[in-house]
Design an enzyme around this catalytic site. Structure first.
Site, short mmCIF file in Angstrom:
data_model
loop_
_atom_site.label_atom_id
_atom_site.label_comp_id
_atom_site.label_asym_id
_atom_site.label_seq_id
_atom_site.Cartn_x
_atom_site.Cartn_y
_atom_site.Cartn_z
N GLU A 48 -6.97 3.07 -1.34
CA GLU A 48 -7.65 4.35 -1.54
C GLU A 48 -7.00 5.47 -0.74
OE1 GLU A 48 -9.64 5.24 -3.77
OE2 GLU A 48 -10.03 3.28 -4.62
N CYS A 204 -8.45 9.68 -21.27
CA CYS A 204 -8.97 11.06 -21.23
C CYS A 204 -8.19 11.83 -20.16
CB CYS A 204 -10.47 11.04 -20.93
SG CYS A 204 -11.25 12.62 -21.27
N CYS A 211 -7.83 11.07 -27.80
CA CYS A 211 -9.17 10.87 -28.35
C CYS A 211 -9.19 9.78 -29.44
CB CYS A 211 -9.70 12.19 -28.91
SG CYS A 211 -9.81 13.47 -27.64
N CYS A 214 -9.94 6.54 -27.93
CA CYS A 214 -10.99 6.56 -26.92
C CYS A 214 -12.24 5.82 -27.38
CB CYS A 214 -11.36 8.01 -26.58
SG CYS A 214 -12.62 8.11 -25.30
N CYS A 220 -18.61 11.68 -27.76
CA CYS A 220 -18.07 12.68 -26.83
C CYS A 220 -18.58 14.09 -27.18
CB CYS A 220 -16.54 12.64 -26.90
SG CYS A 220 -15.77 13.92 -25.91
S1 SF4 Z 1 -13.02 11.50 -27.00
FE1 SF4 Z 1 -13.79 12.73 -25.30
S2 SF4 Z 1 -13.87 11.30 -23.57
FE2 SF4 Z 1 -12.54 10.40 -25.13
S3 SF4 Z 1 -10.44 11.05 -24.65
FE3 SF4 Z 1 -11.27 12.54 -26.09
S4 SF4 Z 1 -12.13 14.14 -24.78
FE4 SF4 Z 1 -11.89 12.33 -23.50
#
Ligand code: SF4
Length: 302
Positions: A48, A204, A211, A214, A220
């Site tokens: 850390e 992200c 996205c 994701c 989101c």
């Molecule tokens: S969908 Fe939303 S949380 Fe996922 S990468 Fe895109 S901006 Fe980020």
């Protein structure tokens, strides 16, 4: 603008977010040595400190070498702080090395050489701020805390609040939101902490969020409102070339590579601008990273 009241995520929305992120993490997390269940609390603390301002790829070799040399706080505390500065190498922001040495010394003096599991005791260690105390309590001891770093703030700003980027530093609203999102069970909370951080680091990301890959794209908030561009205060990158930071790095590298005191004229050779060089050297001395000796010589702190 980022401290304006925000709608609280519903229990169902939080549960859906947890499920998606934790499932993604189980399949996609990087294998990193400080996440190994066998990693000691000391190893987690070292990681850390190193990761605070340095990317994972640069931390990995230094982390491994550090723990081979100093597998416990007591082994580090037994050596002069200058050895910590030397071993810090090119990780940058070398005051962290002095603070880690001071933390190791405090762990020996106050806690019998064992990294404490108590959040307040962690927070009382030199160089340990709110983020590091919660990260160690969560990652090393499986406790329930809101662990909020830049990656986590960015994920929550987008996925929950619906803005492109969080503010430049953690606001009360950011911390409140993070606290509201922590799962109730400590074991799940600790996984959530590392999983949400990993999502910010791998998917992200700040400049180009992926996205399409994701796990929370369907939930989101930022995407659901059409991914509006960032409209907050201008964000400046950190320049390095020609800065006092670069001058300090050059001077310190000479001292790290030497096996004893260094004459001033050997330091003068590595930075041409005399005014900036003296300012950088004075700064290193003031920070305790360099010790001036008689005869116009300098060394790492003994
Ligand atoms: S969908 Fe939303 S949380 Fe996922 S990468 Fe895109 S901006 Fe980020």
């Amino acid at each position: 603008m980022h401290d304006a009241p925000r709608p609280r995520p519903s229990n169902a929305a939080s549960a859906a977010l947890h499920e998606a992120v934790l499932t993604w993490y189980d399949a996609n997390a990087r294998t990193l040595p400080w996440r190994d269940p066998a990693a000691s609390p000391w190893a987690v603390l070292v990681s850390e400190f190193m990761l605070q301002q340095t990317p994972v790829a640069r931390v990995l070799p230094s982390y491994t070498a550090w723990l081979e040399r100093w597998p416990t706080p007591a082994t580090l505390a037994a050596e002069p702080p200058g050895e910590a500065v030397r071993a810090w190498g090119r990780l940058g922001y070398p005051r962290r090395a002095l603070r880690l040495h001071a933390a190791a010394t405090a762990i020996v003096e106050r806690h019998g050489g064992e990294v404490p599991d108590d959040h307040a005791a962690l927070l009382a260690l030199p160089g340990v701020g709110t983020y590091t105390a919660t990260a160690v309590a969560s990652f090393a001891f499986g406790q329930r805390h809101a662990v909020v770093d830049t990656n986590v703030r960015r994920v929550f700003a987008r996925a929950v609040t619906g803005v492109a980027l969080p503010g430049p530093s953690a606001s009360a609203a950011d911390l409140r939101l993070a606290a509201e999102l922590v799962p109730g069970d400590p074991r799940t909370a600790a996984r959530w902490a590392v999983a949400s951080m990993e999502l910010g680091a791998l998917v992200c990301t700040a400049r180009t969020p992926r996205c399409a890959d994701c796990p929370v794209r369907g939930l989101c908030a930022w995407r659901l409102v059409g991914s509006p561009a960032y409209d907050g205060p201008a964000r400046r990158g950190q320049a390095y070339d020609g800065t006092d930071r670069q001058a300090r790095g050059r001077l310190l590298a000479v001292l790290r590579d030497a096996h004893g005191p260094v004459a001033k004229h050997d330091l003068d050779r590595v930075w041409a601008d005399a005014v900036q060089r003296e300012r950088a050297l004075d700064g290193l001395v003031a920070d305790g990273l360099v010790e001036p000796l008689t005869g116009d010589r300098y060394r790492l702190p003994a």
